[in-house]
Design a protein around this motif. Structure first.
Motif, short mmCIF file in Angstrom:
data_model
loop_
_atom_site.label_atom_id
_atom_site.label_comp_id
_atom_site.label_asym_id
_atom_site.label_seq_id
_atom_site.Cartn_x
_atom_site.Cartn_y
_atom_site.Cartn_z
N CYS A 295 67.92 26.67 15.34
CA CYS A 295 66.62 26.64 14.68
C CYS A 295 66.76 26.85 13.18
CB CYS A 295 65.72 27.75 15.22
SG CYS A 295 65.41 27.63 16.97
N GLU A 296 65.91 26.16 12.46
CA GLU A 296 65.74 26.44 11.04
C GLU A 296 64.27 26.60 10.81
OE1 GLU A 296 67.56 23.59 8.51
OE2 GLU A 296 69.42 23.73 9.62
N SER A 297 63.91 27.37 9.79
CA SER A 297 62.48 27.52 9.56
C SER A 297 62.16 27.43 8.08
CB SER A 297 61.99 28.84 10.15
OG SER A 297 62.62 29.91 9.51
N CYS A 298 60.92 27.03 7.81
CA CYS A 298 60.41 26.89 6.44
C CYS A 298 59.01 27.46 6.43
CB CYS A 298 60.27 25.42 6.06
SG CYS A 298 61.79 24.52 6.11
N ASN A 299 58.57 27.93 5.25
CA ASN A 299 57.21 28.45 5.18
C ASN A 299 56.29 27.66 4.25
OD1 ASN A 299 58.43 29.24 2.87
ND2 ASN A 299 57.91 31.41 3.03
N THR A 300 56.83 26.60 3.65
CA THR A 300 55.97 25.74 2.81
C THR A 300 56.25 24.27 3.11
OG1 THR A 300 57.61 25.64 1.05
CG2 THR A 300 55.95 27.38 0.87
N LEU A 301 55.29 23.43 2.70
CA LEU A 301 55.46 21.98 2.84
C LEU A 301 56.68 21.53 2.06
CD1 LEU A 301 52.13 20.05 2.23
CD2 LEU A 301 53.49 20.12 4.30
N GLN A 302 56.77 22.04 0.82
CA GLN A 302 57.83 21.58 -0.07
C GLN A 302 59.22 21.90 0.47
OE1 GLN A 302 57.31 19.54 -2.76
NE2 GLN A 302 59.50 19.30 -2.38
N SER A 303 59.42 23.12 0.97
CA SER A 303 60.76 23.46 1.46
C SER A 303 61.06 22.66 2.72
CB SER A 303 60.88 24.96 1.71
OG SER A 303 59.86 25.40 2.58
N ALA A 304 60.03 22.35 3.52
CA ALA A 304 60.25 21.53 4.71
C ALA A 304 60.65 20.12 4.31
CB ALA A 304 58.98 21.51 5.56
N MET A 305 59.95 19.57 3.32
CA MET A 305 60.26 18.21 2.84
C MET A 305 61.70 18.13 2.35
SD MET A 305 57.80 15.99 3.04
CE MET A 305 56.04 15.72 2.91
N ASP A 306 62.12 19.16 1.59
CA ASP A 306 63.48 19.17 1.06
C ASP A 306 64.51 19.07 2.18
OD1 ASP A 306 62.40 19.41 -1.43
OD2 ASP A 306 62.81 21.55 -1.65
N GLY B 64 49.84 20.42 6.81
CA GLY B 64 51.01 19.92 7.54
C GLY B 64 50.95 18.44 7.84
N PHE B 65 49.75 17.85 7.80
CA PHE B 65 49.62 16.42 8.08
C PHE B 65 50.54 15.60 7.16
CE2 PHE B 65 45.22 17.83 9.35
CZ PHE B 65 45.42 17.66 10.72
N ALA B 66 50.79 16.14 5.95
CA ALA B 66 51.65 15.43 4.99
C ALA B 66 53.04 15.18 5.57
CB ALA B 66 51.75 16.21 3.68
N ILE B 67 53.50 16.11 6.41
CA ILE B 67 54.82 15.95 7.05
C ILE B 67 54.79 14.74 7.98
CG2 ILE B 67 56.47 17.01 8.67
CD1 ILE B 67 56.55 18.54 6.12
N LEU B 68 53.69 14.61 8.72
CA LEU B 68 53.57 13.47 9.64
C LEU B 68 53.54 12.16 8.87
CD1 LEU B 68 50.96 15.06 12.06
CD2 LEU B 68 53.30 14.43 12.65
N ASP B 69 52.81 12.15 7.75
CA ASP B 69 52.79 10.95 6.89
C ASP B 69 54.20 10.58 6.45
OD1 ASP B 69 50.13 10.21 6.77
OD2 ASP B 69 49.65 11.67 5.21
N TYR B 70 54.91 11.62 6.03
CA TYR B 70 56.26 11.38 5.52
C TYR B 70 57.18 10.81 6.61
CZ TYR B 70 61.03 12.31 4.08
OH TYR B 70 62.37 12.16 3.81
N LEU B 71 57.17 11.44 7.80
CA LEU B 71 58.04 10.99 8.89
C LEU B 71 57.73 9.55 9.26
CD1 LEU B 71 57.88 14.11 11.26
CD2 LEU B 71 59.78 13.46 9.77
N LYS B 72 56.44 9.22 9.25
CA LYS B 72 56.03 7.87 9.61
C LYS B 72 56.52 6.88 8.56
CE LYS B 72 51.85 5.96 11.72
NZ LYS B 72 50.40 6.18 11.87
#
Ligand code: CA
Length: 222
Positions: A24-35, A56-64
């Motif tokens: 497991c890895e974890s992040c607490n912000t959108l930006q660190s997750a994106m990185d 968090g929807f931004a993550i879904l946009d990015y993955l898509k």
């Protein structure tokens, strides 16, 4: 990958899934997750919607947009129908509302991963190899073989990516996460591959693994 800004929950989920043998890895912000998502691949993402630096929807946009294959389960305190629909429309695989029991989250994660591996009954079969995903047990030609945790993870990863060339770096990231220096792991990879291959052959399995010089490995697709 756990993306959650509530520290207690983030740590509980991480401890629970790590104890179960997951990396497991974890992040607490959108930006660190994106990185991290730019650099690494994950089997499954647990995604909080209300984060400090955005939704968090931004993550879904990015993955898509990048056609990435991570499964996503939204974990959200909001129980609005609109959010559920939006999340699922954007490609999330499931949605769980806080508060929830960790055992339920685990069951959802297992279900998503089973679907991803193309298995509805918890069994993954590839030619003479059968894997019980829940019990983490492997048989070859109906003969039970004993794999170490790393060999097991490796076998699953190879079958999920059969026919593709897998770099040693990708394999190391999958097996150990990004916490340690990859180069320390390349010797270990060689040893794990050698042992896995021997165990499959000893059970009269076919020889699926080829080494691609200077790059990594390939697991034959048929
Ligand atoms: Ca939150």
């Amino acid at each position: 990958m756990i993306i959650e800004d509530e520290r207690g929950l983030r740590e509980n989920i991480t401890t629970y899934f790590t104890g179960d043998g997951n990396i497991c890895e974890s992040c607490n912000t959108l930006q660190s997750a994106m990185d991290k998502l730019v650099m690494y691949e994950y089997d499954c993402i647990l995604l909080d919607i209300g984060l400090q630096d955005g939704e968090g929807f931004a993550i879904l946009d990015y993955l898509k947009s990048k056609k990435k294959s991570e499964s996503v389960i939204i974990i959200s305190a909001r129980n609005s129908l609109d959010d559920r629909i939006k999340g699922l429309d954007l490609g999330a695989d499931d949605y769980i509302t806080k508060p929830f029991h960790l055992a339920e989250l685990k069951a959802r994660v297992m279900a998503v991963l089973r679907r991803k591996m193309g298995s509805s009954n918890g069994m993954l079969t590839f030619n003479e190899i059968s894997i019980d995903l829940q019990g983490r047990a492997v048989t070859v030609n109906d003969q039970h073989i004993i794999l170490t945790r790393k060999e097991y993870e490796m076998l699953l990863y190879f079958i999920a990516n059969k026919g593709k060339v897998i770099s040693k770096t990708a394999l190391a990231e999958h097996l150990w996460g990004d916490e340690m220096d990859m180069h320390n792991h390349f010797d270990f990879i060689y040893t794990h591959i050698k042992n896995l291959r021997r165990k499959l052959l000893d059970a009269n399995g076919r020889d699926y693994l080829t080494s691609i010089y200077g790059i990594g490995y390939k697991f034959k697709a048929e």
